[in-house]
Design a protein around this motif. Structure first.
Motif, PDB file in Angstrom:
ATOM      1  N   GLU A  59     -10.250  15.527  -6.242  1.00  0.00           N
ATOM      2  CA  GLU A  59      -9.457  14.306  -6.320  1.00  0.00           C
ATOM      3  C   GLU A  59      -8.499  13.028  -5.442  1.00  0.00           C
ATOM      4  O   GLU A  59      -8.762  12.129  -5.147  1.00  0.00           O
ATOM      5  N   LEU A  60      -8.007  14.163  -4.727  1.00  0.00           N
ATOM      6  CA  LEU A  60      -6.702  13.575  -4.120  1.00  0.00           C
ATOM      7  C   LEU A  60      -7.724  13.045  -2.119  1.00  0.00           C
ATOM      8  O   LEU A  60      -7.549  12.449  -1.895  1.00  0.00           O
ATOM      9  N   PHE A 111      -7.064   0.377   2.875  1.00  0.00           N
ATOM     10  CA  PHE A 111      -6.354  -0.478   3.454  1.00  0.00           C
ATOM     11  C   PHE A 111      -6.294  -1.119   5.075  1.00  0.00           C
ATOM     12  O   PHE A 111      -6.175  -1.742   5.058  1.00  0.00           O
ATOM     13  N   VAL A 112      -6.895  -0.183   5.332  1.00  0.00           N
ATOM     14  CA  VAL A 112      -7.772  -0.940   6.900  1.00  0.00           C
ATOM     15  C   VAL A 112      -8.587  -1.860   6.568  1.00  0.00           C
ATOM     16  O   VAL A 112      -7.972  -2.780   8.014  1.00  0.00           O
ATOM     17  N   LEU A 113      -8.864  -1.974   5.983  1.00  0.00           N
ATOM     18  CA  LEU A 113     -10.247  -3.229   5.969  1.00  0.00           C
ATOM     19  C   LEU A 113      -9.032  -3.992   5.265  1.00  0.00           C
ATOM     20  O   LEU A 113      -8.887  -5.558   5.747  1.00  0.00           O
ATOM     21  N   MET A 114      -8.276  -4.062   4.349  1.00  0.00           N
ATOM     22  CA  MET A 114      -7.134  -4.872   4.087  1.00  0.00           C
ATOM     23  C   MET A 114      -5.863  -5.513   5.331  1.00  0.00           C
ATOM     24  O   MET A 114      -5.437  -6.434   5.430  1.00  0.00           O
ATOM     25  N   PHE A 115      -5.400  -4.707   5.705  1.00  0.00           N
ATOM     26  CA  PHE A 115      -4.863  -4.312   6.702  1.00  0.00           C
ATOM     27  C   PHE A 115      -5.092  -6.034   8.216  1.00  0.00           C
ATOM     28  O   PHE A 115      -4.760  -6.610   8.577  1.00  0.00           O
ATOM     29  N   LEU A 116      -6.220  -5.536   8.719  1.00  0.00           N
ATOM     30  CA  LEU A 116      -6.890  -6.052   9.496  1.00  0.00           C
ATOM     31  C   LEU A 116      -6.978  -7.432   9.537  1.00  0.00           C
ATOM     32  O   LEU A 116      -7.456  -8.350   9.518  1.00  0.00           O
ATOM     33  N   TYR A 117      -7.751  -7.486   7.645  1.00  0.00           N
ATOM     34  CA  TYR A 117      -7.517  -8.921   7.184  1.00  0.00           C
ATOM     35  C   TYR A 117      -6.567  -9.907   7.161  1.00  0.00           C
ATOM     36  O   TYR A 117      -6.302 -10.766   7.776  1.00  0.00           O
ATOM     37  N   PHE A 172       0.211  -1.275   0.281  1.00  0.00           N
ATOM     38  CA  PHE A 172      -0.328   0.263  -0.109  1.00  0.00           C
ATOM     39  C   PHE A 172       0.522   1.392   0.033  1.00  0.00           C
ATOM     40  O   PHE A 172       0.190   2.286  -0.463  1.00  0.00           O
ATOM     41  N   THR A 173       2.043   1.266   0.375  1.00  0.00           N
ATOM     42  CA  THR A 173       2.811   2.501   0.600  1.00  0.00           C
ATOM     43  C   THR A 173       3.730   2.881  -0.884  1.00  0.00           C
ATOM     44  O   THR A 173       3.349   4.017  -1.629  1.00  0.00           O
ATOM     45  N   ILE A 174       3.752   1.666  -1.232  1.00  0.00           N
ATOM     46  CA  ILE A 174       4.492   1.539  -3.110  1.00  0.00           C
ATOM     47  C   ILE A 174       3.012   2.038  -3.647  1.00  0.00           C
ATOM     48  O   ILE A 174       3.467   3.266  -4.588  1.00  0.00           O
ATOM     49  N   ILE A 175       1.818   1.583  -3.601  1.00  0.00           N
ATOM     50  CA  ILE A 175       0.646   2.418  -4.788  1.00  0.00           C
ATOM     51  C   ILE A 175       0.484   3.352  -4.097  1.00  0.00           C
ATOM     52  O   ILE A 175       0.466   4.553  -5.152  1.00  0.00           O
ATOM     53  N   GLY A 176       0.290   3.902  -2.801  1.00  0.00           N
ATOM     54  CA  GLY A 176      -0.390   5.294  -2.689  1.00  0.00           C
ATOM     55  C   GLY A 176       1.176   5.899  -2.960  1.00  0.00           C
ATOM     56  O   GLY A 176       0.780   7.323  -3.216  1.00  0.00           O
ATOM     57  N   ILE A 177       2.303   5.781  -2.847  1.00  0.00           N
ATOM     58  CA  ILE A 177       3.659   7.126  -3.458  1.00  0.00           C
ATOM     59  C   ILE A 177       3.125   6.996  -5.478  1.00  0.00           C
ATOM     60  O   ILE A 177       3.404   8.698  -5.568  1.00  0.00           O
ATOM     61  N   THR A 178       2.991   5.972  -5.456  1.00  0.00           N
ATOM     62  CA  THR A 178       2.812   6.180  -7.328  1.00  0.00           C
ATOM     63  C   THR A 178       1.768   7.012  -7.353  1.00  0.00           C
ATOM     64  O   THR A 178       1.611   7.234  -8.969  1.00  0.00           O
ATOM     65  N   GLU A 179       0.299   6.953  -6.713  1.00  0.00           N
ATOM     66  CA  GLU A 179      -0.538   7.499  -6.931  1.00  0.00           C
ATOM     67  C   GLU A 179      -1.398   8.967  -6.761  1.00  0.00           C
ATOM     68  O   GLU A 179      -1.517   9.578  -7.352  1.00  0.00           O
ATOM     69  N   ILE A 180      -0.605   8.855  -5.030  1.00  0.00           N
ATOM     70  CA  ILE A 180      -0.743  10.401  -4.618  1.00  0.00           C
ATOM     71  C   ILE A 180       0.133  11.347  -4.763  1.00  0.00           C
ATOM     72  O   ILE A 180      -0.618  12.476  -4.703  1.00  0.00           O
TER      73      ILE A 180
END
Length: 70
Positions: free
Chosen positions: A31-32, A43-49, A12-20
């Motif tokens: 949009e941001l 991110f929260v849902l995926m991390f908890l899962y 998620f960090t890699i995706i966040g940097i490339t998208e945000i």
């Protein structure tokens, strides 16, 4: 178990940097904001899962709401 959580954070960090970062450069505030809200929720849902927290199914609640409407 926590290794999966670490992998989720890294991805998620890699995706966040490339998208945000491009959104910040273009100064698209709306949009941001929307992207960041959805990204944070995902991110929260995926991390908890990934660390083993049981996440309730939303389909049961949606079925109840739809049945009451119909």
């Amino acid at each position: 178990m926590y290794l999966k959580g670490l992998i989720v954070v890294v991805i998620f960090t890699i995706i966040g940097i490339t998208e945000i970062v491009p959104l910040k450069k273009n100064k698209d505030k709306k949009e941001l904001t929307i992207y960041t809200l959805f990204f944070a929720a995902a991110f929260v849902l995926m991390f908890l899962y990934s660390i083993g927290v049981e996440i309730p199914q939303i389909s049961k609640g949606l079925n109840t709401i739809i049945e009451k409407i119909i």
